[in-house]
Design a protein around this motif. Structure first.
Motif, PDB file in Angstrom:
ATOM      1  N   MET A   1     -24.980  -1.014   0.847  1.00  0.00           N
ATOM      2  CA  MET A   1     -24.504  -0.256   1.997  1.00  0.00           C
ATOM      3  C   MET A   1     -22.985  -0.347   2.079  1.00  0.00           C
ATOM      4  SD  MET A   1     -25.023  -0.967   6.089  1.00  0.00           S
ATOM      5  CE  MET A   1     -26.767  -0.554   6.101  1.00  0.00           C
ATOM      6  N   LYS A   2     -22.326   0.782   2.295  1.00  0.00           N
ATOM      7  CA  LYS A   2     -20.878   0.793   2.464  1.00  0.00           C
ATOM      8  C   LYS A   2     -20.534   1.047   3.930  1.00  0.00           C
ATOM      9  CE  LYS A   2     -19.705   2.271  -2.227  1.00  0.00           C
ATOM     10  NZ  LYS A   2     -19.211   0.943  -2.625  1.00  0.00           N
ATOM     11  N   ILE A   3     -19.611   0.229   4.452  1.00  0.00           N
ATOM     12  CA  ILE A   3     -19.172   0.339   5.839  1.00  0.00           C
ATOM     13  C   ILE A   3     -17.683   0.667   5.848  1.00  0.00           C
ATOM     14  CG2 ILE A   3     -18.943  -0.848   8.049  1.00  0.00           C
ATOM     15  CD1 ILE A   3     -21.207  -2.706   7.182  1.00  0.00           C
ATOM     16  N   LEU A   4     -17.324   1.762   6.473  1.00  0.00           N
ATOM     17  CA  LEU A   4     -15.924   2.123   6.631  1.00  0.00           C
ATOM     18  C   LEU A   4     -15.391   1.429   7.881  1.00  0.00           C
ATOM     19  CD1 LEU A   4     -13.361   3.770   6.021  1.00  0.00           C
ATOM     20  CD2 LEU A   4     -14.392   5.673   7.314  1.00  0.00           C
ATOM     21  N   CYS A   5     -14.401   0.567   7.688  1.00  0.00           N
ATOM     22  CA  CYS A   5     -13.797  -0.177   8.792  1.00  0.00           C
ATOM     23  C   CYS A   5     -12.395   0.373   9.047  1.00  0.00           C
ATOM     24  CB  CYS A   5     -13.704  -1.662   8.464  1.00  0.00           C
ATOM     25  SG  CYS A   5     -15.260  -2.395   7.897  1.00  0.00           S
ATOM     26  N   VAL A   6     -12.051   0.571  10.315  1.00  0.00           N
ATOM     27  CA  VAL A   6     -10.748   1.126  10.669  1.00  0.00           C
ATOM     28  C   VAL A   6     -10.156   0.325  11.819  1.00  0.00           C
ATOM     29  CG1 VAL A   6     -11.217   3.467   9.848  1.00  0.00           C
ATOM     30  CG2 VAL A   6     -11.876   2.835  12.165  1.00  0.00           C
ATOM     31  N   ALA A   7      -8.824   0.268  11.875  1.00  0.00           N
ATOM     32  CA  ALA A   7      -8.150  -0.449  12.957  1.00  0.00           C
ATOM     33  C   ALA A   7      -6.671  -0.089  12.998  1.00  0.00           C
ATOM     34  CB  ALA A   7      -8.307  -1.962  12.795  1.00  0.00           C
ATOM     35  N   ASP A   8      -6.134   0.017  14.199  1.00  0.00           N
ATOM     36  CA  ASP A   8      -4.688  -0.020  14.479  1.00  0.00           C
ATOM     37  C   ASP A   8      -3.876   1.203  14.065  1.00  0.00           C
ATOM     38  OD1 ASP A   8      -4.245  -2.961  15.436  1.00  0.00           O
ATOM     39  OD2 ASP A   8      -5.448  -3.139  13.622  1.00  0.00           O
ATOM     40  N   HIS A   9      -4.279   1.907  13.057  1.00  0.00           N
ATOM     41  CA  HIS A   9      -3.441   2.980  12.516  1.00  0.00           C
ATOM     42  C   HIS A   9      -4.317   4.147  12.090  1.00  0.00           C
ATOM     43  CE1 HIS A   9      -1.310   4.830   8.914  1.00  0.00           C
ATOM     44  NE2 HIS A   9      -0.486   5.074   9.914  1.00  0.00           N
ATOM     45  N   ILE A 209     -11.990 -10.576   7.067  1.00  0.00           N
ATOM     46  CA  ILE A 209     -11.285  -9.431   6.480  1.00  0.00           C
ATOM     47  C   ILE A 209     -10.430  -8.752   7.537  1.00  0.00           C
ATOM     48  CG2 ILE A 209     -11.500  -7.259   5.230  1.00  0.00           C
ATOM     49  CD1 ILE A 209     -14.266  -8.149   4.298  1.00  0.00           C
ATOM     50  N   ASN A 210      -9.159  -8.575   7.226  1.00  0.00           N
ATOM     51  CA  ASN A 210      -8.277  -7.774   8.060  1.00  0.00           C
ATOM     52  C   ASN A 210      -8.470  -6.313   7.657  1.00  0.00           C
ATOM     53  OD1 ASN A 210      -6.201  -6.454   9.368  1.00  0.00           O
ATOM     54  ND2 ASN A 210      -4.603  -7.875   8.751  1.00  0.00           N
ATOM     55  N   VAL A 211      -9.037  -5.517   8.567  1.00  0.00           N
ATOM     56  CA  VAL A 211      -9.388  -4.139   8.229  1.00  0.00           C
ATOM     57  C   VAL A 211      -8.328  -3.145   8.715  1.00  0.00           C
ATOM     58  CG1 VAL A 211     -11.847  -4.673   8.166  1.00  0.00           C
ATOM     59  CG2 VAL A 211     -10.832  -3.840  10.298  1.00  0.00           C
ATOM     60  N   TYR A 212      -7.117  -3.618   8.916  1.00  0.00           N
ATOM     61  CA  TYR A 212      -6.013  -2.739   9.328  1.00  0.00           C
ATOM     62  C   TYR A 212      -5.978  -1.462   8.481  1.00  0.00           C
ATOM     63  CZ  TYR A 212      -1.274  -0.896   9.618  1.00  0.00           C
ATOM     64  OH  TYR A 212      -0.199  -0.063   9.745  1.00  0.00           O
ATOM     65  N   ASP A 213      -5.691  -0.347   9.164  1.00  0.00           N
ATOM     66  CA  ASP A 213      -5.649   0.964   8.515  1.00  0.00           C
ATOM     67  C   ASP A 213      -7.074   1.382   8.168  1.00  0.00           C
ATOM     68  OD1 ASP A 213      -3.692   2.977   7.695  1.00  0.00           O
ATOM     69  OD2 ASP A 213      -4.546   2.680   5.701  1.00  0.00           O
ATOM     70  N   HIS A 214      -7.530   1.092   6.961  1.00  0.00           N
ATOM     71  CA  HIS A 214      -8.955   1.287   6.672  1.00  0.00           C
ATOM     72  C   HIS A 214      -9.363   0.382   5.510  1.00  0.00           C
ATOM     73  CE1 HIS A 214      -8.156   3.920   3.121  1.00  0.00           C
ATOM     74  NE2 HIS A 214      -9.414   3.646   2.789  1.00  0.00           N
ATOM     75  N   TYR A 215     -10.627   0.028   5.523  1.00  0.00           N
ATOM     76  CA  TYR A 215     -11.167  -0.865   4.492  1.00  0.00           C
ATOM     77  C   TYR A 215     -12.640  -0.518   4.326  1.00  0.00           C
ATOM     78  CZ  TYR A 215     -12.325  -5.214   1.992  1.00  0.00           C
ATOM     79  OH  TYR A 215     -12.742  -6.125   1.067  1.00  0.00           O
ATOM     80  N   VAL A 216     -13.076  -0.367   3.095  1.00  0.00           N
ATOM     81  CA  VAL A 216     -14.488  -0.077   2.825  1.00  0.00           C
ATOM     82  C   VAL A 216     -15.173  -1.362   2.396  1.00  0.00           C
ATOM     83  CG1 VAL A 216     -16.127   1.243   1.467  1.00  0.00           C
ATOM     84  CG2 VAL A 216     -13.995   2.322   2.203  1.00  0.00           C
TER      85      VAL A 216
END
Length: 222
Positions: A1-9, A209-216
């Motif tokens: 499973m892939k999770i798109l994580c987003v934050a701050d920007h 994990i720091n998910v700043y901007d975006h992280y999959v």
């Protein structure tokens, strides 16, 4: 499973007409704060995926609508309509939920640095963590584990945080990880301007994990 994580920007690679193609294999989206609700709504409608989020210490215009204990009955009705028809997202603040088979808890906000909205002392954050415990014990009884993901805005103290008061992490998160052993702690708040900056650390059984901007996140289901 892939999770798109987003934050701050608001990332132009995410906030684009190509988002559906670029992230077609994503199963769920998690927002770690400081993002406008319209951005989360865009991801929900564009990807047609489950979206869960917490608030940070900025972009708090919609926060009162999601503070259920303080909202009037009229506000609650409006919140339900907005959540289902516009935002399309689930607020995880102070909640433990099962989304797409994953046990997720959410605690947004930052350390208190200027008495602004959605800022907490370490003591206040500890109290918020303790309020999650009954549901975590239930998870252990029913699902055999306490929690899979803890979604926060601020990082734990001493891991990915900084020394200025605004960007210090919470000490209680360290105790929480030792005691309840979530597989991941996902946070934002600490901006990463260097492509080589470290955003992944390990603390006991938890990957932070720091998910700043975006992280999959490539999440392996048991």
């Amino acid at each position: 499973m892939k999770i798109l994580c987003v934050a701050d920007h608001i990332d132009p690679l995410v906030y684009s007409a190509a988002v559906k193609t670029r992230f077609s294999d994503v199963t769920m989206v998690l927002g770690a704060g400081d993002l406008p609700m319209e951005y989360l709504g865009f991801l929900s409608s564009s990807l047609n995926r489950t979206v869960g989020f917490v608030f940070g210490n900025h972009n708090l215009k919609a926060l009162p609508l999601f503070q259920r204990s303080k909202a009037s009955l009229l506000d609650q009705t409006a919140l339900t309509a907005q959540t289902q028809n516009y935002y399309g997202s689930t607020c995880l603040e102070g909640r433990v939920m099962r989304l797409e088979g994953i046990l997720i808890a959410g605690l947004g906000g930052s350390i208190r640095y200027n008495r602004g909205e959605h800022q907490f002392t370490n003591f206040e954050m500890n109290c918020r963590l303790l309020r999650l415990v009954p549901r975590l014990l239930w998870n252990r009884l029913v699902h055999g584990r306490y929690l899979d993901i803890l979604l926060t805005h601020a990082p734990p103290r001493g891991i990915h945080d900084e020394e200025d008061l605004c960007h210090q992490g919470f000490t209680g998160l360290l105790w929480f990880m030792r005691r309840f052993r979530p597989r991941y702690l996902l946070h934002g708040h600490i901006h990463l301007y260097d492509i080589n900056a470290n955003r992944v650390s390990q603390y006991h059984d938890t990957t932070i994990i720091n998910v700043y901007d975006h992280y999959v996140l490539d999440y392996e289901l048991d």
